[in-house]
Design a protein around this motif. Structure first.
Motif, PDB file in Angstrom:
ATOM      1  N   VAL A  25       0.838  -1.202   0.000  1.00  0.00           N
ATOM      2  CA  VAL A  25       0.000   0.000   0.000  1.00  0.00           C
ATOM      3  C   VAL A  25       0.875   1.254   0.000  1.00  0.00           C
ATOM      4  O   VAL A  25       0.562   2.249  -0.667  1.00  0.00           O
ATOM      5  CB  VAL A  25      -0.962  -0.006   1.207  1.00  0.00           C
ATOM      6  N   GLU A  26       1.988   1.220   0.721  1.00  0.00           N
ATOM      7  CA  GLU A  26       2.921   2.345   0.718  1.00  0.00           C
ATOM      8  C   GLU A  26       3.554   2.538  -0.658  1.00  0.00           C
ATOM      9  O   GLU A  26       3.769   3.666  -1.105  1.00  0.00           O
ATOM     10  CB  GLU A  26       4.036   2.107   1.743  1.00  0.00           C
ATOM     11  N   ARG A  27       3.831   1.437  -1.329  1.00  0.00           N
ATOM     12  CA  ARG A  27       4.548   1.497  -2.599  1.00  0.00           C
ATOM     13  C   ARG A  27       3.658   1.869  -3.771  1.00  0.00           C
ATOM     14  O   ARG A  27       4.096   2.546  -4.712  1.00  0.00           O
ATOM     15  CB  ARG A  27       5.204   0.135  -2.860  1.00  0.00           C
ATOM     16  N   PHE A  28       2.399   1.425  -3.741  1.00  0.00           N
ATOM     17  CA  PHE A  28       1.488   1.635  -4.863  1.00  0.00           C
ATOM     18  C   PHE A  28       0.282   2.460  -4.394  1.00  0.00           C
ATOM     19  O   PHE A  28      -0.642   1.920  -3.775  1.00  0.00           O
ATOM     20  CB  PHE A  28       1.025   0.295  -5.427  1.00  0.00           C
ATOM     21  N   PRO A  29       0.268   3.744  -4.694  1.00  0.00           N
ATOM     22  CA  PRO A  29      -0.784   4.631  -4.182  1.00  0.00           C
ATOM     23  C   PRO A  29      -2.207   4.201  -4.507  1.00  0.00           C
ATOM     24  O   PRO A  29      -3.124   4.444  -3.726  1.00  0.00           O
ATOM     25  CB  PRO A  29      -0.454   5.979  -4.842  1.00  0.00           C
ATOM     26  N   TYR A  30      -2.423   3.544  -5.657  1.00  0.00           N
ATOM     27  CA  TYR A  30      -3.787   3.149  -6.027  1.00  0.00           C
ATOM     28  C   TYR A  30      -4.393   2.170  -5.018  1.00  0.00           C
ATOM     29  O   TYR A  30      -5.615   2.063  -4.901  1.00  0.00           O
ATOM     30  CB  TYR A  30      -3.841   2.556  -7.435  1.00  0.00           C
ATOM     31  N   LYS A  45      -4.477   2.474  -1.924  1.00  0.00           N
ATOM     32  CA  LYS A  45      -5.158   3.183  -0.832  1.00  0.00           C
ATOM     33  C   LYS A  45      -6.669   3.191  -1.052  1.00  0.00           C
ATOM     34  O   LYS A  45      -7.445   3.079  -0.103  1.00  0.00           O
ATOM     35  CB  LYS A  45      -4.624   4.609  -0.693  1.00  0.00           C
ATOM     36  N   LYS A  46      -7.095   3.300  -2.318  1.00  0.00           N
ATOM     37  CA  LYS A  46      -8.527   3.257  -2.610  1.00  0.00           C
ATOM     38  C   LYS A  46      -9.071   1.850  -2.413  1.00  0.00           C
ATOM     39  O   LYS A  46     -10.193   1.673  -1.927  1.00  0.00           O
ATOM     40  CB  LYS A  46      -8.800   3.747  -4.031  1.00  0.00           C
TER      41      LYS A  46
END
Length: 199
Positions: A143-148, A150-151
């Motif tokens: 989740v930290e590495r890939f912003p998408y 977060k949704k």
């Protein structure tokens, strides 16, 4: 995700023995994913013990290289589609599930399903499989590495189906944009979720 809900569950020997020999980085990912799966299971009233077993086992074959994955799949008699032949990494879930089936007759069928399909998903997957699918993707490091993600994480607090749909929408769009192969089970799952959720 909060990790205070996570409790170490006793794992079947078929899972525990294979977990112990994995590379440390992979074991760390699995432990983080187990914490996520426990929160998701509790939030969505899914059997937390079965979800934990599936999450603990999901990457047991992940450290195998491409050639070894193909060789092992052939040895186990697993059916290979065109996508798996070109992208052998997709075989690590089915191989791990087959190992568990062969190692022990005591692993629940829903756990085997969750392990086999945690990468691509499939239409009609059960609630435990949905939790394991998402727990793998929502490892906090990812989740930290890939912003998408977060949704996807936000959707997972309300609906497993909508969270999976959000993940598939992004991933399939990304694969198409970059000329990657897409597993047909992922397409079929997305279509099913679009219909069932009315999204």
């Amino acid at each position: 995700m909060a990790v205070s809900v996570f409790q170490v569950n006793e794992l079947p020997e078929a899972i525990d023995a294979r977990l112990k020999v994995l590379p440390s980085g992979l074991k760390d990912h699995i432990e983080r994913s187990r914490e996520v799966s426990q929160e998701l299971a509790i939030r969505h009233n899914v059997d937390a013990r079965l979800a934990d077993m599936g999450t603990a086992a999901h990457d047991l074959a992940r450290s195998l290289g491409h050639d070894k994955l193909l060789t092992e799949a052939e040895r186990l008699g697993l059916a290979l589609g065109l996508v798996e032949e070109r992208e052998p990494i997709l075989l690590h879930g089915p191989i791990a599930a087959r190992w568990l089936y062969d190692d022990s007759g005591e692993v629940d069928e829903v756990v085997l399903e969750s392990v086999a399909w945690h990468t691509t998903g499939r239409p009609g997957m059960g609630e435990v499989a949905k939790v394991v699918f998402l727990a793998d993707k929502l490892d906090p490091r990812k989740v930290e590495r890939f912003p998408y993600l977060k949704k996807v994480l936000a959707e997972s607090k309300h609906s497993l189906d909508l969270a999976i749909l959000e993940y598939l929408n992004h991933t399939i769009e990304y694969f198409m944009r970059n000329g990657n192969l897409i597993h047909p089970a992922s397409i079929d799952l997305r279509n099913q979720l679009l219909i069932s959720t009315g999204a």
